[in-house]
Scaffold this motif. Structure first.
Motif, short mmCIF file in Angstrom:
data_model
loop_
_atom_site.label_atom_id
_atom_site.label_comp_id
_atom_site.label_asym_id
_atom_site.label_seq_id
_atom_site.Cartn_x
_atom_site.Cartn_y
_atom_site.Cartn_z
N LEU A 179 0.83 -1.21 0.00
CA LEU A 179 0.00 0.00 0.00
C LEU A 179 0.86 1.26 0.00
O LEU A 179 0.59 2.21 0.73
CB LEU A 179 -0.95 -0.02 1.21
CG LEU A 179 -1.91 -1.21 1.28
CD1 LEU A 179 -2.75 -1.15 2.55
CD2 LEU A 179 -2.82 -1.25 0.05
N LEU A 180 1.88 1.28 -0.82
CA LEU A 180 2.81 2.41 -0.85
C LEU A 180 2.09 3.73 -1.09
O LEU A 180 2.29 4.70 -0.37
CB LEU A 180 3.88 2.17 -1.92
CG LEU A 180 4.93 3.28 -2.05
CD1 LEU A 180 6.33 2.71 -1.94
CD2 LEU A 180 4.78 4.01 -3.37
N PHE A 181 1.27 3.78 -2.12
CA PHE A 181 0.56 5.02 -2.44
C PHE A 181 -0.59 5.26 -1.47
O PHE A 181 -0.81 6.38 -0.99
CB PHE A 181 0.04 4.98 -3.88
CG PHE A 181 1.13 4.92 -4.91
CD1 PHE A 181 1.94 6.02 -5.15
CD2 PHE A 181 1.36 3.76 -5.63
CE1 PHE A 181 2.96 5.96 -6.10
CE2 PHE A 181 2.37 3.70 -6.57
CZ PHE A 181 3.17 4.80 -6.81
N GLU A 182 -1.34 4.19 -1.20
CA GLU A 182 -2.53 4.31 -0.35
C GLU A 182 -2.18 4.80 1.06
O GLU A 182 -2.94 5.54 1.68
CB GLU A 182 -3.25 2.96 -0.26
CG GLU A 182 -3.82 2.45 -1.58
CD GLU A 182 -2.83 1.67 -2.44
OE1 GLU A 182 -3.28 0.96 -3.33
OE2 GLU A 182 -1.60 1.77 -2.22
N ALA A 183 -1.00 4.39 1.55
CA ALA A 183 -0.58 4.77 2.91
C ALA A 183 0.31 6.01 2.93
O ALA A 183 0.78 6.42 3.99
CB ALA A 183 0.17 3.60 3.57
#
Length: 200
Positions: A117-121
Motif C-alpha cells: 500500500l505504498l501510495f494508499e498509505a
C-alpha cells in the motif's frame, strides 16, 4: 544511501522481485513482515485490534488470524481504514529505524522497502524512487486462487481495494513485469539494481 519503494498490485510478484533485489545486494525491508511484528500477541497494536474486531479474530495461540481479519476488512472499507490507522504508523516507525541502521552500516546502501500500500498509505512521499511490479489482472486472479485459495469474486474485491495499476504505473520511476519468465525478470532487476547503486 537510497530508499526505494517497491510496490504493485496484489499477487503481481513483488515478493519475488524483492528476493531478487536482495540477491543483488540490496537491503530489503518487508512491510508485511513488519506488520506481523507490530501485531504480535499483547503488543499495543494487538490490543487495539482485538478491542476493535473482537477475540474471534484470534487463533488458539492468540496470534491474529490474518486471513479471517482480511475477510472482514476487505468487505468493509471503514473497518479497513480503522485497521490501517492502527498498524501503519507503527510499521512506519519500525521501517524508519531499520533504514537508519542500514545507512549507518553502509552509507551507499540500496534499501528496498516492499510495501503493497505504498501510495494508499502515503509512503511514496518518504522514498527516493518508486518501482512498480505489474501483472495482468488474469495473472493476479490465477495466483490468488493458487496461493490463497480465493474465488474470483474475492480476488477481484482485493485487487479493486487498491489503487489501479494504471495509477501506480503513472507515478513510478521504474516498472517491472512481474508476469515475465523468471530469467527475464531477474535480468530486469539486475539492470535496475545497478542503476540504483549508481544513485546511492
Amino acid at each position: 544511501m537510497i530508499l526505494v519503494g517497491l510496490t504493485g498490485g496484489v499477487a503481481t510478484g513483488k515478493s519475488t522481485v524483492a528476493r531478487m533485489f536482495e540477491q543483488c545486494g540490496a537491503v530489503v525491508i518487508s512491510a508485511d513482515v513488519l506488520a506481523r511484528e507490530v501485531v504480535r500477541p499483547r503488543a499495543s497494536a494487538w490490543r487495539e485490534i482485538v478491542a476493535e474486531f473482537g477475540r474471534s479474530i484470534l487463533k488458539s495461540d492468540h496470534t491474529i488470524d490474518r486471513k479471517g481479519l482480511g475477510d472482514i476488512v476487505f468487505r468493509n472499507p471503514r473497518k479497513r481504514r480503522k485497521l490501517e490507522r492502527i498498524v501503519h504508523p507503527r510499521v512506519a516507525r519500525l521501517q524508519a529505524s531499520m533504514t537508519r541502521q542500514a545507512a549507518k552500516h553502509n552509507r551507499h546502501a540500496v534499501v528496498v522497502y516492499e510495501v503493497p500500500l505504498l501510495f494508499e498509505a502515503g509512503v511514496d512521499r518518504r522514498v527516493d524512487r518508486i518501482v512498480v511490479v505489474t501483472a495482468p489482472r488474469s495473472t493476479q486472479i490465477a495466483r490468488l486462487k493458487t496461493r490463497d485459495g480465493l474465488p474470483r469474486s474475492e480476488s477481484l474485491r482485493r485487487i479493486d481495494s487498491q489503487f489501479s495499476m494504471d495509477r501506480k504505473v503513472a507515478r513510478a520511476d521504474a516498472v517491472l513485469n512481474g508476469a515475465a519468465p523468471l530469467p527475464a525478470l531477474r535480468a530486469q532487476v539486475r539492470k535496475l539494481y545497478r542503476q540504483l547503486l549508481g544513485l546511492a
